[in-house]
Design a protein around this motif. Structure first.
Motif: not given
Length: 744
Positions: A613, A616, A716
């Protein structure tokens, strides 16, 4: 009882001389040293009037000596003109003669330059094809007088030097018979002569008036001079004989008196003829006597003697003692004829009446201040401080005289300002209608804040009392404190000056800002305490949130312009430290069966992989794998900072990985973060979202923050491969107000 003749008395010392007598330190041979110092600098130089500078300085020193100026003051006349020819005048003069001489020379030189520039500007305007409007000329003279007044208030010695210099300039033109610039002569008559009159320097006043009038109206001057059937010396001798006779008879009657006699000067004769619309034969005071006695009864006793000794002209008698003029003037006026039937004007008054008549309100104040020490033919204030106060008030009276002269033409010269005195004898310039609060702020901002009361000429007055010219103002202040909000209410009349109003507003704005910042600090500190993060430095926290310092953060929090939720997100991020390897599942479109996933481990089959994460990754990013404990292989972008840190600690756990299906043909999509910085505006979020929608990119999360007009946004979005994202970000960068759009 012995009578005091004018001829028996020593020349009365003008007040300005007394006030500045000890202002320059007496130095042995100062006059000779000053001339020797200035001679090589000035001997070959000329003023703009054409006069040799050294000769001008010699003459100024002689005039100062005539009116009672000290040797040190005479020495200063040379140093003033030397300033223009020295690279560092203050430093050089101070080294040779001391700081006192240097300060005087510099202050006088500044004023000389200002007046010279104003005169040259007026001359150029007069030579131009279009004459300058009268309003501009009056405005220029107003500004010149204002600068003179303020310069004089800083150093009274400048007054004497400027008066003597202007008189010498007029003498130079009279001797050389060169044409006189009209502005120079009119300024001498309208500004400098009234100043000499107010300060009691009669020799300069009379000569300056006659010379100026001679230059301005030469034909009228010659005509009046011709009408006078006696020469000036003969007239003076005649008046002196009459004075002597009258003085002897007053002695015989037991009247203690000062008898003064002087013939009228040509300008004063013309002024009276024009003011009263009289012919020359109707002007009775071409020869005049003045009798000054101790008391009012003595005035009438002297009047009786004069009417007995000479033949009175009944219609020319005025009793201004019984019926004073509106301005407070008091005196007995009578006109009598001598044995030769020549008219003589006689004025009879007390010393107090005389001082009021000669110096106006300023002398009246000075008379009270001098008290029991009294007057010996001129005002002698009790001490240097009182003398300075008296002279400053005379300067203010001079300014009012000029103002009144212009007001008669319908345009007040100083209608928009007044001048008052501090207890330390300094002049303070204020707008018309100003109060003691305006005065306090003009002296010092802190004094204005702490002002609680005021005395005007020694009497307590309300703080909103309008001040008047020439008053002495003393402010009563507390040790600590601030202004009242009532001062900003225009209906209450506490403040007139815009500058003072701005200072009061600034104080209350600072007070409100302090309360706001205290509120913001309290909120931030409570949050940190609740989160158990009290060890965090507040400036570091503010820097991480995009502020210059902690105070800037407290300000926006206190104004409710910045949510504490932003601080919570910083303190408790969705991705805590040490969890960089958390599993992030791949999202597949419907109808696509699961396979090995989007990442292959080189040389190893069927090994569990997961996307980190922290960075990404998405195809076709360069990626690397890191073997975790119990969660398989964590896949990072090769440039990930967290990956570098982990490799430094456990480099043997780094393995090679690659994307399974090129170009996103495996049907997987990958979440990536996009950071946008833009100028905050209405519709910004909508415009950016529309770009992603048109490009068929799914937005699964948005975070926004706006501080002081700047918006920071984090989107995102899901992408199949990062190359396409680069093209979309280029479109976002072109939107209005967007400063940068990049992948995080």
């Amino acid at each position: 009882m012995k009578s005091l003749y004018a001829g028996d008395l020593p020349t009365a010392t003008p007040q300005v001389i007394a006030a500045t007598a000890d202002s320059l330190p007496e130095q042995a041979g100062a006059l000779q040293r000053a001339r020797a110092f200035a001679e090589p600098l000035l001997a070959t130089q000329s003023l703009d009037t054409g006069e040799n500078v050294l000769q001008h300085a010699d003459a100024v020193a002689a005039i100062l000596r005539t009116i009672g100026g000290s040797e040190a003051m005479q020495a200063a006349s040379y140093l003033v003109y030397a300033c223009d020819h020295l690279n560092k005048p203050h430093e050089i003069i101070a080294k040779a003669f001391g700081d006192n001489f240097a300060d005087l020379a510099l202050e006088t030189t500044k004023l000389v330059r200002l007046q010279r520039m104003a005169r040259l500007a007026q001359q150029s305007a007069s030579h131009s094809s279009s004459a300058a409007p009268m309003a501009q000329t009056a405005a220029a003279q107003t500004e010149s007088v204002r600068k003179m007044l303020l310069a004089f208030s800083k150093d009274l010695r400048v007054v004497m030097l400027r008066l003597a210099s202007r008189l010498q300039t007029l003498r130079h033109f009279a001797a050389t018979k060169l044409p006189v610039p009209p502005g120079l002569a009119s300024e001498a008559l309208q500004v400098f002569a009234p100043l000499a009159n107010r300060l009691g320097i009669w020799e300069i006043k009379w000569e300056m008036e006659d010379l100026s009038f001679r230059f301005l109206e030469p034909n009228t001057y010659k005509q009046v001079a011709k009408l006078l059937d006696e020469k000036r010396t003969e007239r003076e001798a005649s008046v002196d004989r009459l004075r002597q006779q009258l003085a002897d008879e007053l002695v015989a009657q037991g009247v203690h008196a000062t008898v003064q006699g002087r013939p009228k000067h040509i300008y004063s004769i013309v002024k009276k003829m024009r003011g009263k619309s009289l012919g020359f034969e109707q002007v009775y005071d071409i020869r005049a006597l003045r009798i000054v006695v101790p008391t009012v009864p003595d005035c009438y006793a002297a009047l009786s003697l004069v009417h007995t000794r000479f033949t009175p002209i009944t219609e020319e008698f005025d009793d201004y003692i019984a019926r004073p003029k509106p301005n407070g003037y008091q005196s007995l006026h009578t006109v009598v004829r001598d044995a030769g039937s020549q008219p003589i004007e006689v004025q009879i008054r007390t010393q107090a009446m005389h001082d009021h008549a000669e110096h106006g309100v300023a002398a009246h104040w000075a008379y009270k201040e001098a008290g029991a020490k009294g007057y010996g033919g001129s005002v002698t204030a009790a001490g240097e401080y009182d003398a300075k106060i008296a002279v400053l008030r005379q300067l203010l009276a001079w300014e009012r005289d000029l103002s009144g002269a212009h007001a008669s033409d319908g345009q007040g010269m100083f209608d928009d300002r007044i001048y008052v005195l501090t207890p330390d004898a300094a002049i303070v310039e204020l707008p018309q209608g100003a109060t003691a609060v305006d005065f306090a702020y003009s002296v010092h901002t802190n004094l204005g804040h702490r002002c609680r009361g005021a005395k005007v000429d020694g009497a307590m007055v309300p703080l909103n009392t309008p001040l008047k010219n020439g008053q002495t103002v003393e402010v009563t202040a507390v040790k600590e404190g601030g202004p009242s909000r009532d001062w900003l209410n225009p209906e209450l009349g506490y403040l007139v000056s815009h500058r003072a109003r701005a200072k009061v507003r600034a104080w209350f704005n600072a007070l409100a800002m302090g309360e706001t910042m205290a509120k913001g600090r309290e909120a931030v500190e409570k949050l940190l305490q609740r989160e158990g993060k009290t060890a965090i430095k507040l400036d570091d926290l503010a820097s991480q949130l995009g502020f210059h310092n902690a105070d800037a953060l407290f300000e926006v929090v206190g104004k409710d312009e910045f949510s504490l939720r932003n601080i919570e997100l910083l303190l408790r991020p969705p991705e805590p430290a040490g969890t960089q390897d958390d599993y992030m599942p791949l999202k597949k479109p419907r109808g696509v069966s699961g396979g090995k996933g989007g990442v292959l481990v080189v040389g190893i089959d069927s090994l569990m992989t997961q996307l980190a994460k922290c960075c990404k990754p998405a195809p076709p990013d360069l990626i690397s794998g890191f073997v975790t404990r119990g969660k398989g292989v964590s896949v990072h972008r090769s440039d990930c900072s967290n990956l570098r840190n982990m490799v430094q600690r456990s480099g043997d756990r780094l393995i090679e990985v690659e994307w399974g299906a090129p170009g996103g043909k495996d049907g997987n999509v990958y979440p990536v973060d996009v950071a946008v910085e833009a100028l905050d505006r209405q519709g910004l979020l909508r415009d950016i979202s529309e770009v992603f929608a048109k490009e068929k990119m799914n937005v699964i999360g948005v975070q926004t923050q706006s501080v002081k007009g700047t918006a920071w946004m984090t989107f995102t979005v899901e992408v199949a491969e990062s190359g396409r994202l680069t093209r979309v970000l280029k479109i976002v960068n072109e939107l209005s107000g967007v400063r940068s759009a990049r992948r995080r």
